[in-house]
Design an enzyme around this catalytic site. Structure first.
Site, PDB file in Angstrom:
ATOM      1  CD  GLN A  78      -6.565  16.138   0.258  1.00 11.10           C
ATOM      2  OE1 GLN A  78      -5.677  16.203   1.215  1.00 11.10           O
ATOM      3  NE2 GLN A  78      -7.433  15.566  -0.022  1.00 11.10           N
ATOM      4  CG  PHE A  79      -6.320  14.682  -6.402  1.00 12.71           C
ATOM      5  CD1 PHE A  79      -7.585  14.218  -7.163  1.00 12.71           C
ATOM      6  CD2 PHE A  79      -5.842  13.616  -5.589  1.00 12.71           C
ATOM      7  CE1 PHE A  79      -8.254  12.990  -6.927  1.00 12.71           C
ATOM      8  CE2 PHE A  79      -6.399  12.383  -5.693  1.00 12.71           C
ATOM      9  CZ  PHE A  79      -7.731  12.211  -6.216  1.00 12.71           C
ATOM     10  CB  THR A  80     -10.028  15.166  -3.041  1.00 14.09           C
ATOM     11  OG1 THR A  80      -9.128  15.676  -1.669  1.00 14.09           O
ATOM     12  CG2 THR A  80      -9.468  14.011  -3.137  1.00 14.09           C
TER      13      THR A  80
END
Length: 155
Positions: A78-80
């Site tokens: 989950q890079f966000t």
């Protein structure tokens, strides 16, 4: 390293309408990695999550870990989680690690969870995924590795 931990009754992740990972009772992890994260961070966070006492005991107190209740893990990259929304209306993702750095560390993190004796299911790194879960409680926490300044340097 930043991980959103959600206690779950059941969860699954799909890619292109195909189920990729599925668990019953356990934890859903949304895993974010930033530029200066190392294997030491991944080991720290994996150990913390595997032993985090957020499941109820017979007295209704949060006193058991996912290992204690024989739960499983659904880990989703989950890079966000490193999105910065302080300026403007579009998040900036400059604090998120590039895929070539993040993916090996994400894989290492999941392996460290498996070494704790946990069943670990995952999505597909970098894919557009749909994650479904029944949050149990709801219980949702954020686990982060210590800041760089508090890490000890290798000798």
């Amino acid at each position: 390293m930043r991980v959103v931990v959600q206690r779950s009754k059941r969860a699954y992740v799909t890619v292109n309408h195909k189920m990729i990972g599925k668990i019953d009772s356990g934890l859903v992890l949304l895993v974010g990695i930033t530029h200066n994260d190392t294997k030491k961070d991944a080991e720290y966070v994996a150990e913390k999550i595997a032993n985090l006492r957020i499941f109820e005991d017979e007295n209704g107190k949060m006193n058991r870990s996912v290992k204690d209740v024989c739960g499983a893990i659904l880990s989703v990259s989950q890079f966000t989680l490193y999105g910065d929304t302080r300026k403007g209306r579009r998040p900036s993702f400059v604090e998120a690690a590039r895929p070539e750095q993040a993916q090996p560390l994400y894989d290492f993190f999941n392996e460290k969870l498996r070494e704790q004796g946990l069943k670990v299911e995952t999505g597909i790194f970098g894919a557009m995924m749909e994650v479904a879960l029944i949050n149990d409680g709801p219980v949702t926490l954020i686990v982060e590795s210590p800041p760089c300044s508090s890490r000890s340097l290798p000798s």
